[in-house]
Design an enzyme around this catalytic site. Structure first.
Site, mmCIF file in Angstrom:
data_model
loop_
_atom_site.group_PDB
_atom_site.id
_atom_site.type_symbol
_atom_site.label_atom_id
_atom_site.label_comp_id
_atom_site.label_asym_id
_atom_site.label_seq_id
_atom_site.Cartn_x
_atom_site.Cartn_y
_atom_site.Cartn_z
ATOM 1 N N GLU A 95 17.789 39.215 11.234
ATOM 2 C CA GLU A 95 17.412 40.384 12.049
ATOM 3 C C GLU A 95 18.551 41.396 12.151
ATOM 4 O OE1 GLU A 95 15.568 39.440 15.819
ATOM 5 O OE2 GLU A 95 15.606 41.536 16.461
ATOM 6 N N LYS A 120 13.954 35.620 24.406
ATOM 7 C CA LYS A 120 14.000 35.714 22.942
ATOM 8 C C LYS A 120 15.280 36.452 22.530
ATOM 9 C CE LYS A 120 12.949 37.573 18.750
ATOM 10 N NZ LYS A 120 13.761 38.542 17.993
ATOM 11 N N ASP A 125 20.486 22.533 14.737
ATOM 12 C CA ASP A 125 19.037 22.542 14.558
ATOM 13 C C ASP A 125 18.436 23.508 15.581
ATOM 14 O OD1 ASP A 125 16.316 21.964 14.958
ATOM 15 O OD2 ASP A 125 16.568 19.845 14.493
ATOM 16 N N HIS A 151 17.766 50.254 16.709
ATOM 17 C CA HIS A 151 16.946 49.524 15.740
ATOM 18 C C HIS A 151 16.624 50.384 14.529
ATOM 19 C CE1 HIS A 151 15.659 45.499 16.444
ATOM 20 N NE2 HIS A 151 15.501 45.704 17.726
#
Lengths: 428, 428
Positions: B83, B272, B288, B385
């Site tokens: 990202e 998130k 993990d 962004h």
């Protein structure tokens, strides 16, 4: 060890600074980074451009789980994961269900949500009237932005004013519902919300008696209405194993799922197993696993107790195992068109739509969950895991082919331990 | 399109089968996979061995976020993510907090849990006595297995019988609490549980009047007692920006966090963002991320409503922003000693212990969350962004350096759209 302008340094200078500052300037450290650079400079430049301050490529293995019969078509799923035994487990499950009708899926809906979160210090009644009067204006102000999305069958599906002052003083939302077609849609949704928020503020300044302050305008990664179901089923008798009748196996399986339904300590690990399968496909198709994870686990907690995403039952002599999960993913936008291996993945999957991808990912998740529960209720998971782990250890010890065979035969009926392995291969 | 023995095919034959079956046998598809193979055959074999059915390496960019002052030491954090803007945002936050005392962390505890889940169809009272009498025997049967772990300061900390028959008929657990030192501990925990379960079954057959059936023996990825806190703080006045006083900024920031505390649709996206930072370090250090994600989100839902993992407040003229998150991670075991770039990451981080790594990851999470909230309550997130996105689009269009400069200047005060970009650069 403060540095200014790190991002403006060349890749080599970034590495030199890291070496000098943290790695005693040993050239071996630079060599580790450089050995992963791609020889093709243009391709390396492409990969460098995905994020900021890149100094190397992190290899994750790209594996294939074949024989996934999903809604009548057979797929070979691309899976990217660092965890051994995930691809093997998915493949085993896929094979097991392939001659029993495979995975059947249903996309329930594909609605995504975004909000303008704001504070209004006046009367709710004024706000309700204001929203009713300016609803069309808000939509008109983003008409241009959604034109392309509408051509692809998506766009804004609804907008509503939501009063949340019961939760937080003066807090309201304008909630937008979207269909984003084959895009995950984050950029589209956020762009629309930011534009609409500007319109809202301008109208509010003129028309509202009290102050309206925008807090945030942003998509939600929680999409309980962008939902897919997947199931497998077979006659109970088909589940018979060496030591268990089909009926006994099914009962034990259902009990194991029941534990994950009532015990959060188990539910977390149970769902983690589902996500092992899903995330591997998420990564291989260039989607955002943080978004997928947050969504799935919040959905697992929606009843007030964190619980299993999958369930199982016996009905009329048939065993059913099924999963319901929200998945907001895309096959266009983001890095999907740019990362060569993502493009390959999508071709391998026969250029799926976003809803197709929801079906495939959910199937990978259910397959993984089936494999994990199967191991847990029969031999335990360590047998398989340690077999894979043995492989890693042998690689670590740079074992020859003969040594590999010796070790695999030796540990075929024993617990794998690094100590015993080193002894067997006479390494210090 | 069914295939038997796929896993036994050579890598080339796997690819040939995929090409023939799904990709119209076009050689370009094979070329995409092969261009990512490493020239060094031994190194490629190493990467192939991590999982099953590997056919290529999936490149994720490996980036660096410098200037992380954490508990008095400055780190450059390795971050692996697909990202854009995550590394830039982390770096920006780190820089902002570096001259304000940086990140302060506290590891609350490091307890992990595993369970033998079983069904006992007799009286609970009998089971309680049985457990009391066989507790020492259960521990003795795994003494060998935990010897090495004990040498490293870990091992079994407690075992308890837990009656869960209120949730599910005849359902009990033997709950093991572990300290796994610098290992994530999954293999160790599962091996101990499987051995202990064998002992349990043998003793139960002789000593218990009714039937005891083991359902599962497995670690839990939910570790609310393997917990780390991290905070940043500064005088409120230090938060002043162009258009906002320090006080106004802090109030708006706190309101934005308050929304994430009361509104699950926002909390999911808020968390998130935290995980964007954490997972990038998780990947770079060979941990993990599915385990880390499941744990974090279940913890966010523990109150019965899914809520923010972070919080903010003003006290005595100081602004505080803090995060509490369970993190079960390791710096030994798994692929940590095998993946060359993971080894590099750990060296770059000065060979951290598992608790050190908890501190670093939590700091990355808080930094990311701060950057996201900062953008959201000021200019919105699309500006940053889309600047990153523009970069991707330029790469996609194979733009020259001159074209890049032209586009960056053109879009400096305009919304980025692919259509406008193509028009500007006169592409089709």
């Amino acid at each position: 060890m403060q540095i200014n302008g790190f991002s403006k340094l060349s890749k080599k200078d970034k590495i030199n600074w890291l070496l000098k500052t943290y790695l005693y300037d040993v050239p071996e450290a630079a060599q580790i980074l450089k050995q992963y650079w791609h020889n093709d400079v243009a391709l390396q430049t492409l990969h460098d451009s995905f994020i900021e301050n890149t100094i190397s490529n992190f290899y994750l293995p790209y594996g294939i789980a074949p024989n996934f019969l999903i809604d009548g078509k057979t797929y070979a799923l691309p899976m990217v994961t660092e965890e051994s035994s995930v691809v093997a487990a998915a493949s085993k499950s896929a094979k097991f269900w392939q001659d029993k009708g495979g995975f059947k899926t249903q996309v329930i809906d594909t609605i995504k949500t975004g909000h303008i979160h704001f504070i209004y210090e006046g009367e709710t009644a004024d706000l309700i009237i204001f929203f009713r009067e300016h609803r069309a204006e808000l939509l008109a102000s983003v008409a241009d932005l959604q034109m392309n999305m509408q051509k692809r069958g998506g766009g804004i599906k609804d907008i509503n004013l939501i009063d949340r002052t019961d939760k937080l003083a003066h807090y309201y939302q304008i909630e937008f519902k979207f269909d984003t077609a084959d895009a995950m849609g984050a950029n589209f949704i956020n762009t629309v919300l930011e534009e609409a928020a500007e319109t809202l503020v301008k109208a509010a300044e003129v028309q509202l008696p009290a102050k309206l302050t925008i807090l945030m305008r942003i998509l939600s990664n929680y999409t309980p209405d962008c939902l897919v179901k997947v199931s497998v089923s077979c006659p109970v008798s088909d589940l018979a194993q060496d030591s268990l009748s089909g009926e006994a196996y099914a009962q034990k399986f259902i009990q194991a799922v029941a534990v994950a339904k009532v015990e959060p300590y188990r539910a977390v690990t149970h769902n983690k197993g589902i996500m092992n399968g899903i995330d591997a496909v998420v990564l291989a198709t260039g989607n955002d696993f943080r978004a997928v994870e947050a969504n799935a686990h919040a959905y697992a907690a929606k009843s007030g107790v964190y619980t299993s995403l999958s369930d199982a039952k016996i009905e009329n002599g048939y065993f059913y195992f099924y999963l319901e999960i929200p998945l907001a993913v895309g096959t266009v936008g983001g890095i999907t068109a740019i990362h060569p291996l993502v493009k390959f993945s999508l071709q391998l999957l026969q250029n799926p739509s976003a809803t197709d991808l929801m079906r495939l990912m959910a199937s990978a998740g259910l397959a993984q969950n089936f494999a994990a529960l199967n191991s847990l209720i029969t031999g335990g998971i360590q047998i398989g895991h340690m077999k894979m782990h043995l492989n890693n250890l042998l690689t670590f010890l740079k074992a020859t082919e003969a040594e590999r065979q010796k070790a695999q035969s030796y540990f075929s009926d024993k617990k794998v331990s690094f100590k015993d392995l080193k002894k067997l291969l006479q390494r210090d």
